[in-house]
Design an enzyme around this catalytic site. Structure first.
Site, PDB file in Angstrom:
ATOM      1  N   SER A 381      17.203 -30.246 -17.652  1.00 49.16           N
ATOM      2  CA  SER A 381      17.827 -30.594 -18.921  1.00 49.16           C
ATOM      3  C   SER A 381      17.585 -32.089 -19.117  1.00 49.16           C
ATOM      4  O   SER A 381      17.233 -32.779 -18.160  1.00 49.16           O
ATOM      5  CB  SER A 381      19.322 -30.279 -18.885  1.00 49.16           C
ATOM      6  OG  SER A 381      19.520 -28.894 -18.659  1.00 49.16           O
ATOM      7  N   HIS A 400      17.779 -29.165 -29.917  1.00 48.77           N
ATOM      8  CA  HIS A 400      19.052 -28.871 -29.233  1.00 48.77           C
ATOM      9  C   HIS A 400      18.876 -28.205 -27.888  1.00 48.77           C
ATOM     10  O   HIS A 400      19.856 -27.999 -27.166  1.00 48.77           O
ATOM     11  CB  HIS A 400      19.933 -27.993 -30.106  1.00 48.77           C
ATOM     12  CG  HIS A 400      19.702 -26.513 -29.938  1.00 48.77           C
ATOM     13  ND1 HIS A 400      18.471 -25.925 -30.096  1.00 48.77           N
ATOM     14  CD2 HIS A 400      20.554 -25.496 -29.629  1.00 48.77           C
ATOM     15  CE1 HIS A 400      18.580 -24.613 -29.894  1.00 48.77           C
ATOM     16  NE2 HIS A 400      19.821 -24.334 -29.611  1.00 48.77           N
TER      17      HIS A 400
HETATM   18  P1  5GP Z   1      21.664 -22.028 -27.945  1.00 46.48           P
HETATM   19  O1  5GP Z   1      21.811 -20.816 -27.113  1.00 46.48           O
HETATM   20  O2  5GP Z   1      22.914 -22.710 -28.242  1.00 46.48           O
HETATM   21  O3  5GP Z   1      20.794 -21.828 -29.138  1.00 46.48           O
HETATM   22  O4  5GP Z   1      20.775 -23.043 -27.120  1.00 46.48           O
HETATM   23  C1  5GP Z   1      21.163 -23.795 -26.095  1.00 46.48           C
HETATM   24  C2  5GP Z   1      19.995 -24.104 -25.223  1.00 46.48           C
HETATM   25  O5  5GP Z   1      20.521 -24.150 -23.907  1.00 46.48           O
HETATM   26  C3  5GP Z   1      18.895 -23.065 -25.126  1.00 46.48           C
HETATM   27  O6  5GP Z   1      17.907 -23.256 -26.098  1.00 46.48           O
HETATM   28  C4  5GP Z   1      18.343 -23.282 -23.732  1.00 46.48           C
HETATM   29  O7  5GP Z   1      17.274 -24.200 -23.751  1.00 46.48           O
HETATM   30  C5  5GP Z   1      19.489 -23.911 -22.975  1.00 46.48           C
HETATM   31  N1  5GP Z   1      20.069 -23.086 -21.904  1.00 46.48           N
HETATM   32  C6  5GP Z   1      20.477 -21.794 -21.963  1.00 46.48           C
HETATM   33  N2  5GP Z   1      21.001 -21.404 -20.777  1.00 46.48           N
HETATM   34  C7  5GP Z   1      20.929 -22.477 -19.945  1.00 46.48           C
HETATM   35  C8  5GP Z   1      21.353 -22.731 -18.606  1.00 46.48           C
HETATM   36  O8  5GP Z   1      21.886 -21.878 -17.895  1.00 46.48           O
HETATM   37  N3  5GP Z   1      21.139 -23.981 -18.116  1.00 46.48           N
HETATM   38  C9  5GP Z   1      20.552 -24.976 -18.862  1.00 46.48           C
HETATM   39  N4  5GP Z   1      20.405 -26.179 -18.318  1.00 46.48           N
HETATM   40  N5  5GP Z   1      20.152 -24.758 -20.115  1.00 46.48           N
HETATM   41  C10 5GP Z   1      20.339 -23.538 -20.669  1.00 46.48           C
HETATM   42 MN    MN Z   2      24.603 -23.451 -28.271  1.00 53.38          MN
END
Ligand code: 5GP
Ligand code: MN
Ligand code: MN
Length: 477
Positions: A381, A400
């Site tokens: 990240s 994001h």
């Molecule tokens: P959303 O689901 O809110 O659209 O995106 C959030 C972002 O979090 C996703 O695009 C992905 O890159 C990231 N993400 C999802 N699950 C995990 C996780 O378990 N750990 C990390 N570090 N990032 C995650």
């Molecule tokens: Mn989200």
């Protein structure tokens, strides 16, 4: 869809048909070459047809299909002549990310990692219908909707400085609980202080690499430092607010006499009773989400202290920042050389305000707003900082996350016969999860390459790389 390169990290969808402005996608040549997001590009063009849209309908390199508007989308509308749309915010209102840094280093955590991840999983309710982190009365719930993160701090669930280091101070003043439905209130009553399902997570990580020493120092980050990154939103309450709002907007939009290319773009003029009603309800859900993330940070602090047998001073778990990535905001931006009152929709997009901006906490003002970009549970990240170029080119916005590349269904199929938790364990990452398909749906292969996404926004100049974090322990919904 035709994409014209207009600069090394930016592509344009030219205006055609009902589009009032062009579409603009921020990404590297490399990502553009591999782009297979026809549906999401069509959505960018659809958004460009909406009344009052300014400059361009935008998308970030983590873009993918979403309800009406693409995820990874940014759209700004003139406050007086523009629309507001629940589809431009998303179902999980104020889904967002919070980062805390600690006084610990990797060597302090490795020996207790198994105990730590188990304790975090025990202390933080996870899963679709998870409940029971705090006992809330209806009267208190209304206070949460009005006060946001500060409510939790008043209950002793955090420090005042946490709120100062939160976007908008963890509270949108426009919140009006009287417009939130009984059903939404009921859903919110038992879910405060819970993580939720699937993509939501709490992750213990380590600062793997620093790219910008000055900014890292300002954010309190150093190499090998242990961090806590958490991602969740407004749970069932926000979902219900979105659903309720779509119901009345679907009816209302028919009275506006505009031609919608997709009925999922249902909207209202910002300055109309319907637009104001949605904005006031959305702000309530946003405040609920900030209280939620505040409580989860508090639970993480308690758990670390318990497992390590240390006090708050030695732990020194201090909040770096908290951002929302599903929201509509009233902001002032320079458009064609003049300041304009605008409504910026960021759906799967993050605010990225420049150094010097008054909304950036004083301690960070010389380096810009911290931006928190989760990648995936097996890779990395990032922490970035906002830039002047973001103010000029993307209404102070950036990506994001990595963004999905496989649908949940496709990810499940591809993970058949694999033991994802073992693959992660081999990389030194311990994971606990509650949903039956969560690990398959959320495996690293389900997301785009976070390094490439971040190179794209850094290359485009709409944010600046500060630090890269590597996961150690993850709990997932
Ligand atoms: P959303 O689901 O809110 O659209 O995106 C959030 C972002 O979090 C996703 O695009 C992905 O890159 C990231 N993400 C999802 N699950 C995990 C996780 O378990 N750990 C990390 N570090 N990032 C995650
Ligand atoms: Mn989200
Ligand atoms: Mn979410």
């Amino acid at each position: 869809m035709k994409l014209n390169p207009i600069s090394p990290f930016c592509y344009e969808i030219p205006r055609t048909g009902d589009m009032r402005v062009p579409g603009r996608i921020f990404m590297s040549r490399r990502m553009a070459a591999g782009l297979s997001e026809e549906e999401a590009l069509k959505q960018v063009a659809n958004v460009a047809t909406l009344p009052g849209i300014l400059t361009a309908a935008m998308a970030m390199p983590d873009m993918h299909w979403g309800y009406g508007f693409p995820i990874g989308g940014v759209a700004a509308f003139d406050w007086k002549t523009g629309v507001i749309s629940p589809g431009g915010v998303g179902y999980d209102i104020n889904c967002g990310v919070r980062l805390a840094a600690t006084g610990l280093e990797e060597k302090d955590i490795r020996p207790v990692a198994e105990r730590l991840v188990t304790a975090l999983f025990q202390n933080i309710p996870t899963g679709v219908g998870s409940t029971g982190s705090v006992k809330l009365s209806v009267k208190d719930e209304l206070k949460v909707l009005k006060q946001g993160g500060a409510w939790a701090v008043r209950q002793g669930l955090g420090d005042a400085v946490d709120v100062e280091r939160t976007e908008d101070g963890g509270c949108m003043a426009e919140a009006d609980p009287s417009v939130v439905s009984q059903r939404a209130l009921e859903r919110g009553l038992k879910q405060l202080g819970t993580l939720g399902s699937g993509n939501h997570f709490l992750e213990v990580g380590v600062v793997d690499e620093i790219f910008d020493e000055d900014a890292a120092r300002a954010f309190g980050l150093f190499e090998n430092q242990i961090t806590v990154l958490l991602h969740t939103g407004s749970r069932g309450l926000g979902y219900q607010v979105c659903d309720d709002s779509l119901a009345f907007m679907n009816k209302h939009v028919k009275t506006l006499g505009i031609r919608l290319p997709d009925r999922q773009l249902a909207c209202a003029m910002i300055r109309s009773p319907e637009g104001e009603r949605y904005f006031a309800a959305m702000a309530c859900a946003a405040n609920y989400a900030w209280a939620n993330r505040q409580i989860l940070l508090h639970r993480a602090r308690e758990t670390f202290q318990q497992v390590l047998g240390i006090g708050p001073r030695d732990l020194d778990m201090h909040q770096v920042y908290d951002i929302c990535h599903n929201i509509a905001k009233r902001e002032t931006h320079i458009v064609d050389g003049n300041p304009r009152d605008v409504c910026v929709h960021r759906k799967g997009a993050t605010r990225a305000f420049a150094p010097g901006h008054a909304a950036v906490p004083a301690a960070y003002r010389h380096v810009g707003q911290p931006i928190l970009i989760p990648g995936d549970m097996g890779t990395a990240s990032y922490v970035l900082a906002g830039t002047q170029k973001a103010m000029e080119e993307s209404f102070g916005s950036t990506c994001h996350g990595a963004g999905r590349v496989l649908s949940r269904k496709a990810a499940k199929k591809q993970s058949k016969g694999r033991a994802i938790h073992r693959e992660l364990a081999d990389k030194g990452i311990l994971v606990k999860w509650s949903g039956r398909s969560t690990l398959a749906e959320e495996m690293p292969d389900a997301y785009k390459d976070i390094d490439q996404v971040v190179e794209s926004v850094h290359g485009a100049g709409i944010s600046k790389k500060v630090a890269r974090l590597r996961p150690i322990c993850v709990i997932k919904g």
